[in-house]
Design a protein around this motif. Structure first.
Motif, PDB file in Angstrom:
ATOM      1  N   ALA A   3      -0.352  33.758  40.496  1.00 54.41           N
ATOM      2  CA  ALA A   3      -1.048  32.641  39.838  1.00 54.41           C
ATOM      3  C   ALA A   3      -2.544  32.693  40.117  1.00 54.41           C
ATOM      4  CB  ALA A   3      -0.462  31.319  40.306  1.00 54.41           C
ATOM      5  N   LEU A  40      -0.969  31.958  31.863  1.00 50.63           N
ATOM      6  CA  LEU A  40      -1.764  30.801  32.248  1.00 50.63           C
ATOM      7  C   LEU A  40      -1.728  29.733  31.148  1.00 50.63           C
ATOM      8  CD1 LEU A  40      -3.447  29.958  34.652  1.00 50.63           C
ATOM      9  CD2 LEU A  40      -5.451  30.971  33.552  1.00 50.63           C
ATOM     10  N   GLU A  43       1.546  28.002  31.263  1.00 50.87           N
ATOM     11  CA  GLU A  43       1.618  27.102  32.426  1.00 50.87           C
ATOM     12  C   GLU A  43       0.818  25.820  32.171  1.00 50.87           C
ATOM     13  OE1 GLU A  43       2.892  25.906  36.180  1.00 50.87           O
ATOM     14  OE2 GLU A  43       3.497  27.688  35.056  1.00 50.87           O
TER      15      GLU A  43
END
Length: 308
Positions: A3, A40, A43
Protein backbone atom coordinates in the motif's frame (compact mmCIF):
# COMPACT_ATOMS: atom_id res chain seq x y z
CA UNK A 1 4.33 -2.53 2.35
CA UNK A 2 2.48 -2.74 -0.95
CA UNK A 3 0.00 0.00 0.00
CA UNK A 4 2.84 2.40 0.81
CA UNK A 5 4.54 1.62 -2.49
CA UNK A 6 1.27 2.31 -4.32
CA UNK A 7 1.12 5.73 -2.68
CA UNK A 8 4.68 6.42 -3.79
CA UNK A 9 3.78 5.47 -7.38
CA UNK A 10 0.83 7.83 -7.23
CA UNK A 11 2.95 10.72 -5.92
CA UNK A 12 5.71 10.17 -8.47
CA UNK A 13 3.22 9.94 -11.35
CA UNK A 14 1.62 13.21 -10.30
CA UNK A 15 5.06 14.80 -10.04
CA UNK A 16 6.26 13.60 -13.44
CA UNK A 17 2.91 13.98 -15.25
CA UNK A 18 3.86 10.68 -16.85
CA UNK A 19 3.27 7.09 -15.85
CA UNK A 20 6.25 5.81 -17.81
CA UNK A 21 8.58 8.44 -16.33
CA UNK A 22 7.38 7.58 -12.83
CA UNK A 23 7.95 3.89 -13.49
CA UNK A 24 11.43 4.60 -14.82
CA UNK A 25 12.39 6.73 -11.79
CA UNK A 26 11.12 4.04 -9.40
CA UNK A 27 12.82 1.24 -11.34
CA UNK A 28 9.60 -0.65 -12.00
CA UNK A 29 7.77 -1.53 -15.20
CA UNK A 30 5.00 0.72 -16.58
CA UNK A 31 2.63 -2.22 -16.18
CA UNK A 32 3.50 -2.49 -12.46
CA UNK A 33 2.99 1.26 -12.04
CA UNK A 34 -0.35 1.11 -13.81
CA UNK A 35 -1.47 -1.80 -11.62
CA UNK A 36 -0.47 0.16 -8.50
CA UNK A 37 -2.62 3.13 -9.56
CA UNK A 38 -5.57 0.87 -10.32
CA UNK A 39 -5.29 -0.77 -6.87
CA UNK A 40 -5.18 2.66 -5.25
CA UNK A 41 -8.20 3.96 -7.18
CA UNK A 42 -10.15 0.83 -6.23
CA UNK A 43 -9.19 1.27 -2.58
CA UNK A 44 -10.09 4.97 -2.56
CA UNK A 45 -13.21 4.48 -4.66
CA UNK A 46 -12.49 7.43 -6.92
CA UNK A 47 -10.77 8.20 -10.20
CA UNK A 48 -7.42 9.83 -9.40
CA UNK A 49 -6.07 10.46 -12.91
CA UNK A 50 -7.55 11.31 -16.29
CA UNK A 51 -5.53 9.39 -18.84
CA UNK A 52 -5.11 9.73 -22.60
CA UNK A 53 -2.66 8.08 -24.97
CA UNK A 54 -0.15 10.87 -24.39
CA UNK A 55 -1.13 12.68 -21.21
CA UNK A 56 -2.09 11.97 -17.64
CA UNK A 57 -3.40 14.53 -15.18
CA UNK A 58 -4.92 14.56 -11.74
CA UNK A 59 -8.65 14.73 -11.22
CA UNK A 60 -10.04 17.05 -8.57
CA UNK A 61 -10.26 14.12 -6.17
CA UNK A 62 -6.70 13.18 -7.13
CA UNK A 63 -5.41 16.66 -6.24
CA UNK A 64 -7.09 16.45 -2.82
CA UNK A 65 -5.79 12.93 -2.26
CA UNK A 66 -2.24 13.96 -3.26
CA UNK A 67 -1.95 16.33 -0.28
CA UNK A 68 -2.86 13.57 2.17
CA UNK A 69 -0.58 11.06 0.44
CA UNK A 70 2.46 13.32 0.65
CA UNK A 71 1.84 13.86 4.36
CA UNK A 72 1.30 10.15 4.97
CA UNK A 73 4.44 9.08 3.09
CA UNK A 74 6.46 11.79 4.86
CA UNK A 75 5.24 10.65 8.28
CA UNK A 76 5.98 7.03 7.45
CA UNK A 77 9.52 7.92 6.36
CA UNK A 78 10.01 9.88 9.60
CA UNK A 79 8.69 6.96 11.66
CA UNK A 80 10.99 4.46 9.94
CA UNK A 81 13.96 6.79 10.44
CA UNK A 82 13.13 7.25 14.13
CA UNK A 83 12.82 3.52 14.73
CA UNK A 84 16.04 2.81 12.84
CA UNK A 85 17.91 5.43 14.84
CA UNK A 86 16.37 4.14 18.05
CA UNK A 87 17.62 0.64 17.32
CA UNK A 88 21.09 1.89 16.47
CA UNK A 89 21.29 4.03 19.62
CA UNK A 90 19.23 1.64 21.77
CA UNK A 91 16.53 4.03 22.88
CA UNK A 92 13.49 2.91 24.81
CA UNK A 93 12.68 0.99 27.98
CA UNK A 94 13.78 -2.48 29.12
CA UNK A 95 11.63 -3.92 31.93
CA UNK A 96 13.74 -6.55 33.65
CA UNK A 97 13.21 -8.96 36.56
CA UNK A 98 16.21 -10.54 38.30
CA UNK A 99 17.13 -12.61 41.38
CA UNK A 100 17.54 -10.67 44.61
CA UNK A 101 21.06 -11.74 45.64
CA UNK A 102 22.81 -11.92 42.29
CA UNK A 103 20.76 -8.96 41.10
CA UNK A 104 21.77 -6.58 43.89
CA UNK A 105 25.41 -7.61 44.17
CA UNK A 106 26.42 -8.48 40.59
CA UNK A 107 23.86 -7.82 37.88
CA UNK A 108 22.95 -4.23 38.80
CA UNK A 109 26.60 -3.23 38.39
CA UNK A 110 26.79 -4.91 34.99
CA UNK A 111 23.59 -3.19 33.89
CA UNK A 112 25.06 0.15 34.98
CA UNK A 113 28.01 -0.54 32.67
CA UNK A 114 25.65 -1.43 29.80
CA UNK A 115 23.62 1.75 30.31
CA UNK A 116 26.82 3.83 30.32
CA UNK A 117 27.42 2.49 26.80
CA UNK A 118 23.82 3.26 25.80
CA UNK A 119 22.76 6.37 27.77
CA UNK A 120 19.41 6.78 25.97
CA UNK A 121 18.11 3.52 27.41
CA UNK A 122 15.81 3.36 30.42
CA UNK A 123 15.85 0.21 32.57
CA UNK A 124 13.13 -0.72 35.06
CA UNK A 125 14.26 -3.45 37.44
CA UNK A 126 12.16 -5.81 39.55
CA UNK A 127 14.15 -7.71 42.18
CA UNK A 128 12.51 -10.99 43.13
CA UNK A 129 13.44 -14.65 43.41
CA UNK A 130 10.01 -15.68 42.15
CA UNK A 131 9.63 -16.02 38.40
CA UNK A 132 7.54 -13.09 37.22
CA UNK A 133 4.40 -13.89 35.25
CA UNK A 134 5.67 -12.91 31.81
CA UNK A 135 2.11 -12.65 30.48
CA UNK A 136 0.48 -10.42 33.11
CA UNK A 137 3.25 -8.48 34.89
CA UNK A 138 5.03 -5.44 33.39
CA UNK A 139 8.22 -7.37 32.60
CA UNK A 140 9.87 -7.81 29.19
CA UNK A 141 12.54 -10.29 30.23
CA UNK A 142 13.69 -12.02 33.41
CA UNK A 143 17.05 -13.35 34.54
CA UNK A 144 16.51 -16.64 36.33
CA UNK A 145 18.47 -19.71 37.46
CA UNK A 146 17.49 -22.91 35.68
CA UNK A 147 15.24 -23.49 32.69
CA UNK A 148 11.64 -22.37 33.32
CA UNK A 149 9.08 -25.08 34.00
CA UNK A 150 6.76 -23.39 31.48
CA UNK A 151 7.95 -24.84 28.17
CA UNK A 152 6.23 -22.05 26.23
CA UNK A 153 8.73 -19.52 27.56
CA UNK A 154 11.94 -18.77 25.68
CA UNK A 155 15.17 -19.23 27.71
CA UNK A 156 18.50 -17.92 26.39
CA UNK A 157 21.71 -18.83 28.28
CA UNK A 158 23.61 -16.09 30.10
CA UNK A 159 25.88 -18.25 32.28
CA UNK A 160 25.33 -21.85 31.20
CA UNK A 161 28.38 -23.15 33.09
CA UNK A 162 27.51 -21.61 36.43
CA UNK A 163 27.34 -24.14 39.30
CA UNK A 164 26.29 -24.21 42.91
CA UNK A 165 28.88 -24.14 45.66
CA UNK A 166 28.60 -25.59 49.17
CA UNK A 167 29.90 -22.99 51.60
CA UNK A 168 29.88 -21.60 55.13
CA UNK A 169 31.64 -18.89 57.10
CA UNK A 170 35.04 -19.56 58.74
CA UNK A 171 33.49 -18.97 62.18
CA UNK A 172 30.77 -21.57 61.59
CA UNK A 173 33.26 -24.16 60.36
CA UNK A 174 35.61 -23.47 63.26
CA UNK A 175 32.77 -24.08 65.74
CA UNK A 176 30.96 -26.98 64.05
CA UNK A 177 33.68 -28.65 62.03
CA UNK A 178 34.06 -29.11 58.28
CA UNK A 179 31.76 -31.68 56.64
CA UNK A 180 33.80 -34.08 54.53
CA UNK A 181 31.14 -36.47 53.23
CA UNK A 182 27.49 -36.14 52.19
CA UNK A 183 26.49 -37.92 55.39
CA UNK A 184 28.25 -35.25 57.46
CA UNK A 185 25.72 -32.66 56.33
CA UNK A 186 23.09 -34.38 58.48
CA UNK A 187 24.75 -32.93 61.58
CA UNK A 188 24.93 -29.37 60.21
CA UNK A 189 22.43 -26.55 60.09
CA UNK A 190 21.59 -26.15 56.42
CA UNK A 191 20.20 -22.82 55.24
CA UNK A 192 17.42 -23.43 52.74
CA UNK A 193 15.60 -21.46 50.11
CA UNK A 194 11.79 -21.48 50.03
CA UNK A 195 9.49 -20.21 47.31
CA UNK A 196 5.77 -20.18 47.99
CA UNK A 197 4.84 -23.57 49.40
CA UNK A 198 7.97 -25.20 47.92
CA UNK A 199 10.93 -25.83 50.23
CA UNK A 200 14.20 -26.44 48.40
CA UNK A 201 15.81 -28.75 50.95
CA UNK A 202 16.81 -31.44 48.45
CA UNK A 203 20.37 -30.59 47.46
CA UNK A 204 21.62 -32.32 44.32
CA UNK A 205 25.21 -33.40 43.73
CA UNK A 206 26.87 -35.75 41.24
CA UNK A 207 29.26 -38.65 41.77
CA UNK A 208 30.84 -40.36 38.75
CA UNK A 209 28.09 -38.86 36.62
CA UNK A 210 25.28 -40.20 38.82
CA UNK A 211 22.93 -37.82 40.60
CA UNK A 212 23.00 -37.88 44.40
CA UNK A 213 20.15 -36.09 46.20
CA UNK A 214 20.53 -35.16 49.87
CA UNK A 215 17.57 -34.10 52.00
CA UNK A 216 19.00 -31.52 54.41
CA UNK A 217 17.63 -29.94 57.59
CA UNK A 218 18.01 -26.57 59.24
CA UNK A 219 16.26 -23.93 61.30
CA UNK A 220 16.27 -21.09 58.78
CA UNK A 221 14.34 -20.79 55.50
CA UNK A 222 13.90 -17.73 53.29
CA UNK A 223 12.26 -16.89 49.99
CA UNK A 224 15.07 -14.43 49.33
CA UNK A 225 18.49 -15.60 48.15
CA UNK A 226 20.25 -12.66 49.76
CA UNK A 227 18.77 -13.55 53.15
CA UNK A 228 20.28 -17.04 52.85
CA UNK A 229 23.63 -15.49 51.94
CA UNK A 230 23.51 -13.12 54.92
CA UNK A 231 22.77 -15.98 57.29
CA UNK A 232 25.75 -17.86 55.88
CA UNK A 233 27.99 -14.81 56.33
CA UNK A 234 26.73 -14.44 59.91
CA UNK A 235 27.80 -18.01 60.70
CA UNK A 236 24.30 -19.45 61.01
CA UNK A 237 24.85 -22.54 58.88
CA UNK A 238 25.85 -24.13 55.57
CA UNK A 239 24.50 -22.76 52.28
CA UNK A 240 24.34 -24.24 48.78
CA UNK A 241 24.56 -21.10 46.70
CA UNK A 242 25.03 -20.16 43.08
CA UNK A 243 28.70 -19.46 42.39
CA UNK A 244 27.67 -16.14 40.81
CA UNK A 245 26.14 -15.15 44.15
CA UNK A 246 28.94 -16.39 46.38
CA UNK A 247 32.19 -15.85 44.46
CA UNK A 248 33.06 -12.42 45.89
CA UNK A 249 32.54 -13.73 49.44
CA UNK A 250 34.63 -16.81 48.67
CA UNK A 251 37.49 -14.79 47.20
CA UNK A 252 37.42 -12.39 50.17
CA UNK A 253 37.40 -15.26 52.68
CA UNK A 254 34.03 -14.29 54.16
CA UNK A 255 32.77 -17.72 53.04
CA UNK A 256 34.73 -20.91 52.48
CA UNK A 257 34.01 -23.61 49.92
CA UNK A 258 33.28 -27.07 51.30
CA UNK A 259 34.31 -30.23 49.45
CA UNK A 260 32.25 -33.32 50.34
CA UNK A 261 33.67 -35.42 47.51
CA UNK A 262 30.75 -34.75 45.16
CA UNK A 263 30.41 -32.47 42.15
CA UNK A 264 27.93 -29.62 42.55
CA UNK A 265 24.89 -29.30 40.31
CA UNK A 266 24.73 -26.78 37.52
CA UNK A 267 22.89 -23.51 38.17
CA UNK A 268 22.71 -21.96 34.69
CA UNK A 269 21.48 -18.39 34.48
CA UNK A 270 19.01 -17.71 31.66
CA UNK A 271 17.35 -14.71 30.12
CA UNK A 272 13.67 -15.68 29.94
CA UNK A 273 10.89 -14.08 27.90
CA UNK A 274 7.41 -14.96 26.68
CA UNK A 275 8.27 -14.88 22.97
CA UNK A 276 11.25 -14.38 20.67
CA UNK A 277 9.40 -11.36 19.29
CA UNK A 278 10.18 -9.63 22.60
CA UNK A 279 13.91 -9.84 21.85
CA UNK A 280 14.47 -6.51 20.12
CA UNK A 281 18.02 -5.26 19.29
CA UNK A 282 18.56 -3.63 22.69
CA UNK A 283 17.52 -6.76 24.60
CA UNK A 284 19.72 -8.90 22.33
CA UNK A 285 22.63 -6.53 23.02
CA UNK A 286 21.97 -6.71 26.78
CA UNK A 287 21.87 -10.51 26.60
CA UNK A 288 25.24 -10.66 24.81
CA UNK A 289 26.78 -8.09 27.18
CA UNK A 290 25.68 -9.98 30.31
CA UNK A 291 26.84 -13.32 28.85
CA UNK A 292 30.33 -11.88 28.23
CA UNK A 293 30.47 -10.38 31.72
CA UNK A 294 29.37 -13.64 33.34
CA UNK A 295 31.89 -15.73 31.41
CA UNK A 296 34.75 -13.39 32.34
CA UNK A 297 33.61 -13.15 35.95
CA UNK A 298 33.36 -16.90 36.51
CA UNK A 299 36.71 -17.67 34.84
CA UNK A 300 38.72 -14.71 36.12
CA UNK A 301 40.06 -16.06 39.43
CA UNK A 302 40.23 -19.55 40.92
CA UNK A 303 38.66 -20.08 44.30
CA UNK A 304 40.96 -20.68 47.28
CA UNK A 305 41.14 -24.24 48.60
CA UNK A 306 39.77 -24.90 52.07
CA UNK A 307 42.45 -26.06 54.49
CA UNK A 308 41.21 -28.65 56.92
Amino acid sequence: MKALNDLKVFIETAKQHSLSAAARNMDITPAAASAALKRLETEVGALLFIRSTRNIRLTQQGEQFLNYCEQAVGLMAEACSTISEGQAEFQGVIKLSMPSDCGRNILLGWIDEFMALHPKLEVRVQLSDGLADMYTQPVDVALRYGEPSDSSLVALPIAGGNTRVLCASPDYLAEHGIPETPEDLASHNCLCFALGESLYNRWRFFHHGQEVTLVVKGNRFANDGEAVRRWALAGKGVAYKSLLDAKEDLLAGRLQQIDIGRDPELAPLYLVCASRRVINPQIQALKEFLADKAENYLSATSLPELSR
